[in-house]
Motif scaffolding. Structure first.
Motif, mmCIF file in Angstrom:
data_model
loop_
_atom_site.group_PDB
_atom_site.id
_atom_site.type_symbol
_atom_site.label_atom_id
_atom_site.label_comp_id
_atom_site.label_asym_id
_atom_site.label_seq_id
_atom_site.Cartn_x
_atom_site.Cartn_y
_atom_site.Cartn_z
ATOM 1 N N TYR A 15 0.839 -1.208 0.000
ATOM 2 C CA TYR A 15 0.000 0.000 0.000
ATOM 3 C C TYR A 15 0.872 1.255 0.000
ATOM 4 C CZ TYR A 15 -2.854 3.663 2.293
ATOM 5 O OH TYR A 15 -3.473 4.838 2.647
ATOM 6 N N PHE A 16 1.905 1.248 0.820
ATOM 7 C CA PHE A 16 2.777 2.421 0.930
ATOM 8 C C PHE A 16 3.692 2.552 -0.287
ATOM 9 C CE2 PHE A 16 1.637 1.208 5.263
ATOM 10 C CZ PHE A 16 1.019 2.390 5.678
ATOM 11 N N LYS A 17 4.120 1.426 -0.825
ATOM 12 C CA LYS A 17 4.895 1.475 -2.061
ATOM 13 C C LYS A 17 4.050 2.070 -3.192
ATOM 14 C CE LYS A 17 7.807 -2.534 -0.934
ATOM 15 N NZ LYS A 17 8.220 -3.900 -1.329
ATOM 16 N N ASN A 18 2.775 1.719 -3.204
ATOM 17 C CA ASN A 18 1.864 2.275 -4.210
ATOM 18 C C ASN A 18 1.755 3.793 -4.075
ATOM 19 O OD1 ASN A 18 1.310 -0.331 -5.106
ATOM 20 N ND2 ASN A 18 -0.546 -0.525 -3.867
ATOM 21 N N LEU A 19 1.656 4.279 -2.841
ATOM 22 C CA LEU A 19 1.540 5.722 -2.627
ATOM 23 C C LEU A 19 2.776 6.453 -3.142
ATOM 24 C CD1 LEU A 19 -0.046 5.985 0.949
ATOM 25 C CD2 LEU A 19 -1.185 5.816 -1.270
ATOM 26 N N VAL A 20 3.943 5.895 -2.878
ATOM 27 C CA VAL A 20 5.197 6.512 -3.349
ATOM 28 C C VAL A 20 5.219 6.582 -4.872
ATOM 29 C CG1 VAL A 20 7.707 6.232 -3.448
ATOM 30 C CG2 VAL A 20 6.483 5.828 -1.294
ATOM 31 N N GLN A 21 4.616 5.583 -5.525
ATOM 32 C CA GLN A 21 4.576 5.538 -6.995
ATOM 33 C C GLN A 21 3.363 6.271 -7.578
ATOM 34 O OE1 GLN A 21 4.643 1.336 -7.908
ATOM 35 N NE2 GLN A 21 6.573 1.006 -6.816
ATOM 36 N N LYS A 22 2.627 7.004 -6.734
ATOM 37 C CA LYS A 22 1.422 7.747 -7.142
ATOM 38 C C LYS A 22 0.330 6.812 -7.651
ATOM 39 C CE LYS A 22 3.632 11.569 -6.277
ATOM 40 N NZ LYS A 22 3.333 12.335 -5.041
ATOM 41 N N LYS A 23 0.251 5.640 -7.034
ATOM 42 C CA LYS A 23 -0.749 4.654 -7.427
ATOM 43 C C LYS A 23 -1.753 4.378 -6.313
ATOM 44 C CE LYS A 23 2.315 2.318 -10.737
ATOM 45 N NZ LYS A 23 2.980 1.035 -11.104
ATOM 46 N N GLY A 24 -1.967 5.368 -5.458
ATOM 47 C CA GLY A 24 -3.000 5.243 -4.449
ATOM 48 C C GLY A 24 -4.363 5.352 -5.117
ATOM 49 N N LEU A 25 -5.275 4.449 -4.798
ATOM 50 C CA LEU A 25 -6.556 4.416 -5.502
ATOM 51 C C LEU A 25 -7.487 5.538 -5.061
ATOM 52 C CD1 LEU A 25 -8.320 2.870 -7.546
ATOM 53 C CD2 LEU A 25 -9.172 1.492 -5.638
ATOM 54 N N ILE A 26 -7.540 5.821 -3.769
ATOM 55 C CA ILE A 26 -8.455 6.814 -3.232
ATOM 56 C C ILE A 26 -7.685 8.089 -2.882
ATOM 57 C CG2 ILE A 26 -10.101 7.302 -1.369
ATOM 58 C CD1 ILE A 26 -10.611 4.326 -1.177
ATOM 59 N N ALA A 27 -8.292 9.224 -3.115
ATOM 60 C CA ALA A 27 -7.625 10.504 -2.883
ATOM 61 C C ALA A 27 -7.161 10.657 -1.439
ATOM 62 C CB ALA A 27 -8.571 11.643 -3.260
ATOM 63 N N SER A 28 -7.978 10.200 -0.482
ATOM 64 C CA SER A 28 -7.608 10.341 0.930
ATOM 65 C C SER A 28 -6.470 9.405 1.325
ATOM 66 C CB SER A 28 -8.827 10.099 1.822
ATOM 67 O OG SER A 28 -9.382 8.821 1.583
ATOM 68 N N ASP A 29 -6.154 8.421 0.477
ATOM 69 C CA ASP A 29 -4.963 7.605 0.666
ATOM 70 C C ASP A 29 -3.741 8.332 0.096
ATOM 71 O OD1 ASP A 29 -6.088 5.424 1.985
ATOM 72 O OD2 ASP A 29 -6.633 4.427 0.118
ATOM 73 N N GLN A 30 -3.856 8.758 -1.155
ATOM 74 C CA GLN A 30 -2.716 9.400 -1.810
ATOM 75 C C GLN A 30 -2.308 10.693 -1.115
ATOM 76 O OE1 GLN A 30 -0.978 7.896 -4.545
ATOM 77 N NE2 GLN A 30 0.468 9.365 -3.705
ATOM 78 N N ILE A 31 -3.246 11.331 -0.425
ATOM 79 C CA ILE A 31 -2.941 12.587 0.265
ATOM 80 C C ILE A 31 -1.891 12.378 1.352
ATOM 81 C CG2 ILE A 31 -4.634 12.472 2.151
ATOM 82 C CD1 ILE A 31 -4.120 15.539 -0.069
ATOM 83 N N LEU A 32 -1.716 11.116 1.777
ATOM 84 C CA LEU A 32 -0.701 10.812 2.792
ATOM 85 C C LEU A 32 0.711 10.942 2.234
ATOM 86 C CD1 LEU A 32 -2.297 7.626 4.442
ATOM 87 C CD2 LEU A 32 -2.411 9.989 5.258
ATOM 88 N N PHE A 33 0.833 10.929 0.884
ATOM 89 C CA PHE A 33 2.140 11.112 0.255
ATOM 90 C C PHE A 33 2.000 12.170 -0.825
ATOM 91 C CE2 PHE A 33 5.799 10.034 -2.456
ATOM 92 C CZ PHE A 33 6.785 9.937 -1.492
#
Length: 318
Positions: free
Chosen positions: A249-267
């Motif tokens: 999940y966190f690797k996805n966020l670093v790669q800008k692959k968070g599915l939900i906006a409130s997830d991606q906002i963490l990175f």
């Protein structure tokens, strides 16, 4: 006036300490010694039938604790209470797993009727669901009582939304005495489970978003850019290992692959970036922090003693 305020604060703090001191990992050792193994077996069977259920049970516990405290109020059906939390915007047609907790309660009632609360069963079930998909375990303090009320309005006011800004999320968690690190760790539960198209459509079709283009294109195939069309279509929150509790999940966020906006906002270039990077590089730290945060969450305003009941059926007042 100052002395009065100090006195009231003293009373409040002592009340909270008394409530929490009544919770203990050994609470049922004498009254229901087989309760943990009984719940574990029931949850393992449910997750074995459907791996996604692990995410649903963890989410159910989270959504319970953030409204009135960890009191099983979310389990009360519309038939039981007119103001059911199940119908809140953040729960309606998305919160699930109620029947799994009901089934676990049935099994517990067979071995020790009228002894174990639904609130405790849900707390244990969340831990067992995590373990069932490779996630961490933690020691659960027990002795909660069940609520006789539910509040749709409080659920809508207290539960996070997928459109929240980072500051709104931080403030929301802070109100529950959970810090920024707890916020990021608990968000990591999205390493398992799925989300409905309606919750991520805005992100994957936003031309101003920094979302990975290939990832957005892949997600668009199952989520048309038309409100009402495919709203309930599901996509895994973690496209890589959707049924395993890991740090992807966190690797996805670093790669800008968070599915939900409130997830991606963490990175997104803000204060949580360093925690996301740490978890993406060290799964052991993430799992340890997740376990600690779940323990803290389980301590949110527990009902104890005469401040609640033991429901014989989790979905109704009986």
């Amino acid at each position: 006036m100052t002395k009065v305020l100090v006195f009231l604060l003293f009373i409040l703090m002592n009340t909270m300490l008394i409530c929490n001191s009544q919770l203990s990992p050994s609470y049922y050792d004498d009254t229901c010694p087989n309760v943990l193994s009984t719940i574990r077996t029931s949850i393992r069977q449910a997750v074995s039938r459907e791996r996604r259920m692990a995410a649903s049970i963890i989410r159910l516990h989270f959504h319970d604790c953030f409204v009135q405290g960890c009191d099983a109020s979310i389990l009360l059906s519309e038939e039981a209470v007119p103001d059911s939390e199940r119908t809140a915007l953040q729960n309606n047609n998305s919160a699930r797993g109620f029947e799994v907790i009901d089934d676990a309660k049935v099994e517990v009632e067979k071995v020790c009727p009228g002894v174990v609360s639904c609130a405790d069963i849900l707390a244990v079930a969340a831990r067992d669901a995590s373990v069932a998909v490779g996630g961490p375990s933690w020691t659960i303090k027990l002795g909660r009582r069940d609520s006789t009320t539910s509040s749709r309005s409080e659920a809508e006011d207290n539960l996070p939304r997928f459109t929240n800004s980072l500051q709104e999320l931080i403030d929301n968690f802070d109100e529950k005495n959970l810090n920024v690190r707890d916020l990021v760790a608990l968000s990591g539960a999205h390493t398992i489970g799925q989300a409905q198209c309606v919750t991520y459509r805005g992100r994957i079709y936003d031309n101003t978003s920094d979302i990975d283009a290939g990832f957005a294109s892949t997600r668009q195939r199952g989520c048309p850019n038309t409100v009402g069309d495919g709203d309930k279509n599901l996509a895994p929150l973690d496209l890589v290992t959707p049924n395993s509790f890991d740090n992807n999940y966190f690797k996805n966020l670093v790669q800008k692959k968070g599915l939900i906006a409130s997830d991606q906002i963490l990175f997104s270039g803000q204060e949580t970036d360093s925690i996301v990077n740490e978890y993406s590089n060290d799964p052991a730290i993430f799992k340890a922090d997740f376990a600690n945060a779940m323990v803290k969450m389980g301590d949110i305003s527990p009902r104890t003693g005469d401040n609640g009941i033991i429901r014989r059926v989790c979905s109704i007042l009986a």
